[in-house]
Write a protein that holds these residues in place. Structure first.
Motif, PDB file in Angstrom:
ATOM      1  N   LYS A   3       0.798  -1.238   0.000  1.00 10.84           N
ATOM      2  CA  LYS A   3       0.000   0.000   0.000  1.00 10.84           C
ATOM      3  C   LYS A   3       0.825   1.281   0.000  1.00 10.84           C
ATOM      4  N   SER A   4       1.497   1.584   1.088  1.00 13.45           N
ATOM      5  CA  SER A   4       2.196   2.875   1.199  1.00 13.45           C
ATOM      6  C   SER A   4       3.594   2.804   0.583  1.00 13.45           C
ATOM      7  N   GLN A   5       4.071   3.961   0.101  1.00  7.04           N
ATOM      8  CA  GLN A   5       5.402   4.020  -0.490  1.00  7.04           C
ATOM      9  C   GLN A   5       6.489   3.722   0.546  1.00  7.04           C
ATOM     10  N   VAL A   6       6.236   4.080   1.781  1.00  5.27           N
ATOM     11  CA  VAL A   6       7.211   3.808   2.851  1.00  5.27           C
ATOM     12  C   VAL A   6       7.443   2.311   2.972  1.00  5.27           C
ATOM     13  N   GLN A   7       6.345   1.539   2.991  1.00  5.14           N
ATOM     14  CA  GLN A   7       6.456   0.091   3.129  1.00  5.14           C
ATOM     15  C   GLN A   7       7.005  -0.559   1.861  1.00  5.14           C
ATOM     16  N   VAL A   8       6.614  -0.017   0.706  1.00  2.00           N
ATOM     17  CA  VAL A   8       7.126  -0.550  -0.564  1.00  2.00           C
ATOM     18  C   VAL A   8       8.639  -0.386  -0.622  1.00  2.00           C
ATOM     19  N   ALA A   9       9.119   0.813  -0.283  1.00  2.00           N
ATOM     20  CA  ALA A   9      10.563   1.081  -0.294  1.00  2.00           C
ATOM     21  C   ALA A   9      11.297   0.164   0.677  1.00  2.00           C
ATOM     22  N   LYS A  10      10.708  -0.024   1.855  1.00  2.00           N
ATOM     23  CA  LYS A  10      11.326  -0.864   2.890  1.00  2.00           C
ATOM     24  C   LYS A  10      11.486  -2.304   2.406  1.00  2.00           C
ATOM     25  N   HIS A  11      10.406  -2.871   1.851  1.00  2.00           N
ATOM     26  CA  HIS A  11      10.434  -4.287   1.478  1.00  2.00           C
ATOM     27  C   HIS A  11      11.172  -4.549   0.174  1.00  2.00           C
ATOM     28  N   LEU A  12      11.321  -3.525  -0.665  1.00  2.00           N
ATOM     29  CA  LEU A  12      12.103  -3.700  -1.892  1.00  2.00           C
ATOM     30  C   LEU A  12      13.569  -3.340  -1.698  1.00  2.00           C
ATOM     31  N   GLY A  13      13.878  -2.815  -0.528  1.00  2.00           N
ATOM     32  CA  GLY A  13      15.263  -2.446  -0.249  1.00  2.00           C
ATOM     33  C   GLY A  13      15.711  -1.216  -1.012  1.00  2.00           C
ATOM     34  N   LEU A  14      14.783  -0.287  -1.262  1.00  4.02           N
ATOM     35  CA  LEU A  14      15.093   0.948  -1.980  1.00  4.02           C
ATOM     36  C   LEU A  14      14.906   2.138  -1.051  1.00  4.02           C
ATOM     37  N   ASN A  15      15.662   3.208  -1.284  1.00  6.02           N
ATOM     38  CA  ASN A  15      15.340   4.423  -0.541  1.00  6.02           C
ATOM     39  C   ASN A  15      14.151   5.092  -1.227  1.00  6.02           C
ATOM     40  N   ARG A  16      13.473   5.962  -0.530  1.00  5.22           N
ATOM     41  CA  ARG A  16      12.212   6.518  -1.026  1.00  5.22           C
ATOM     42  C   ARG A  16      12.409   7.408  -2.261  1.00  5.22           C
ATOM     43  N   ILE A  17      13.566   8.064  -2.338  1.00  5.00           N
ATOM     44  CA  ILE A  17      13.856   8.912  -3.512  1.00  5.00           C
ATOM     45  C   ILE A  17      13.959   8.047  -4.763  1.00  5.00           C
ATOM     46  N   THR A  18      14.686   6.917  -4.643  1.00  2.00           N
ATOM     47  CA  THR A  18      14.828   5.998  -5.783  1.00  2.00           C
ATOM     48  C   THR A  18      13.477   5.433  -6.179  1.00  2.00           C
ATOM     49  N   LEU A  19      12.664   5.058  -5.185  1.00  4.23           N
ATOM     50  CA  LEU A  19      11.337   4.515  -5.465  1.00  4.23           C
ATOM     51  C   LEU A  19      10.480   5.532  -6.212  1.00  4.23           C
ATOM     52  N   ARG A  20      10.479   6.770  -5.746  1.00  8.58           N
ATOM     53  CA  ARG A  20       9.665   7.803  -6.389  1.00  8.58           C
ATOM     54  C   ARG A  20      10.106   8.022  -7.835  1.00  8.58           C
ATOM     55  N   LYS A  21      11.421   7.977  -8.066  1.00  7.55           N
ATOM     56  CA  LYS A  21      11.934   8.146  -9.424  1.00  7.55           C
ATOM     57  C   LYS A  21      11.441   7.033 -10.339  1.00  7.55           C
ATOM     58  N   LYS A  22      11.470   5.797  -9.824  1.00  8.09           N
ATOM     59  CA  LYS A  22      11.025   4.652 -10.622  1.00  8.09           C
ATOM     60  C   LYS A  22       9.523   4.715 -10.871  1.00  8.09           C
ATOM     61  N   LEU A  23       8.769   5.139  -9.877  1.00  7.32           N
ATOM     62  CA  LEU A  23       7.316   5.288 -10.049  1.00  7.32           C
ATOM     63  C   LEU A  23       6.996   6.356 -11.096  1.00  7.32           C
ATOM     64  N   GLU A  24       7.787   7.409 -11.105  1.00  7.04           N
ATOM     65  CA  GLU A  24       7.593   8.483 -12.087  1.00  7.04           C
ATOM     66  C   GLU A  24       7.953   7.994 -13.492  1.00  7.04           C
ATOM     67  N   ILE A  25       9.051   7.260 -13.597  1.00  9.10           N
ATOM     68  CA  ILE A  25       9.501   6.748 -14.898  1.00  9.10           C
ATOM     69  C   ILE A  25       8.457   5.830 -15.521  1.00  9.10           C
ATOM     70  N   HIS A  26       7.836   5.010 -14.680  1.00  7.82           N
ATOM     71  CA  HIS A  26       6.905   3.973 -15.187  1.00  7.82           C
ATOM     72  C   HIS A  26       5.441   4.333 -14.962  1.00  7.82           C
ATOM     73  N   LYS A  27       5.139   5.587 -14.668  1.00  9.60           N
ATOM     74  CA  LYS A  27       3.774   5.963 -14.262  1.00  9.60           C
ATOM     75  C   LYS A  27       2.715   5.586 -15.299  1.00  9.60           C
ATOM     76  N   GLU A  28       3.055   5.604 -16.573  1.00 11.55           N
ATOM     77  CA  GLU A  28       2.061   5.289 -17.612  1.00 11.55           C
ATOM     78  C   GLU A  28       1.738   3.796 -17.640  1.00 11.55           C
ATOM     79  N   LEU A  29       2.584   2.974 -17.052  1.00 11.83           N
ATOM     80  CA  LEU A  29       2.363   1.523 -17.054  1.00 11.83           C
ATOM     81  C   LEU A  29       1.867   1.000 -15.722  1.00 11.83           C
ATOM     82  N   LEU A  30       1.884   1.865 -14.703  1.00 14.90           N
ATOM     83  CA  LEU A  30       1.492   1.432 -13.357  1.00 14.90           C
ATOM     84  C   LEU A  30      -0.008   1.664 -13.101  1.00 14.90           C
TER      85      LEU A  30
END
Length: 250
Positions: free
Chosen positions: A223-250
């Motif tokens: 659900k939350s980006q905090v938990q997604v980043a935690k369980h994927l082993g990513l920092n939140r800045i990296t996660l947000r960048k990836k979400l932005e890059i792939h936003k049209e497919l998500l």
């Protein structure tokens, strides 16, 4: 007879109009996007009539190979007719009734005038109850054809981006997915990737095939980006960048 699923109010109204068309001898036009059920509705109206592809019908009229009078036919993709006068003359001389199908209603004015009733079928995204009925239908169909037990609804992948065309495909894929494991998934990935490797940036260009489903699955589960980043082993800045890059497919 083809089955036209009608559980939403808008579909019930369309079906009522279709029943009227069974009883009256008038021309009708059915429009809507690919996969909304236009052909099924046309066959509901004229269950014993032949379906002609517009281009093929036009050529048959030119070649004078058709022998029919006082009949009723279904014309698919009528927007592809290029010689309107030829068609209208043939219909008139032979007293042919038509139920026509088109992906759009941007038809020639002369052609539009022959239709007494126009029925527009909405996409499945506006027909929640119809979609549920179709999921049940396709699931039962897949279980019979693939000789498998009916799988639970929470395991079904449902894609309505192309209406029934993509929905049926996604339901069948759900059943096939139950029979495959990690080895088969890797094999499918390898084959797909081998057919799409080109240029000098293939790693970068194809990485989305891994990242997009992973981000989708993690977002749905955590659900939350905090938990997604935690369980994927990513920092939140990296996660947000990836979400932005792939936003049209998500």
């Amino acid at each position: 007879m083809s089955e036209y699923i009608a559980q939403d109010e808008v579909s019930k109204e369309i079906l009522n109009s279709a029943r009227l068309l069974q009883a009256v001898n008038v021309n009708a036009l059915i429009t809507g996007s690919m996969g909304v059920g236009k052909k099924a509705l046309a066959k509901f109206i004229l269950p014993h009539s032949e379906i002609f592809e517009a281009k093929s019908l036009q050529q048959d009229i030119i070649d004078d190979v058709l022998n029919m009078q006082n009949d009723a036919i279904i014309i698919d993709k009528i927007h592809e007719i290029t010689n309107i006068d030829l068609l209208l003359n043939w219909l008139d001389i032979n007293s042919i009734r038509i139920i026509a199908i088109s992906n759009n209603d941007n038809l020639n004015k002369k052609l539009k005038e022959i239709f007494s009733i126009n029925l527009e079928i909405p996409n499945l995204e506006r027909r929640e109850l119809d979609t549920k009925g179709l999921i049940k239908k396709f699931s039962k169909e897949a279980s019979i054809i693939l000789d498998m037990e009916v799988i639970s609804s929470n395991k079904l992948i449902t894609n309505i981006s192309k209406n029934t065309h993509s929905l049926r495909k996604s339901i069948y894929f759900s059943y096939l997915f139950e029979t495959i494991g990690e080895e088969e998934i890797l094999m499918f990935q390898e084959r797909y990737l081998s057919e799409h490797l080109e240029g000098e940036n293939s790693y970068k260009d194809l990485l989305y095939l891994f990242e997009v489903p992973l981000l989708k699955a993690a977002t749905k589960k955590y659900k939350s980006q905090v938990q997604v980043a935690k369980h994927l082993g990513l920092n939140r800045i990296t996660l947000r960048k990836k979400l932005e890059i792939h936003k049209e497919l998500l």
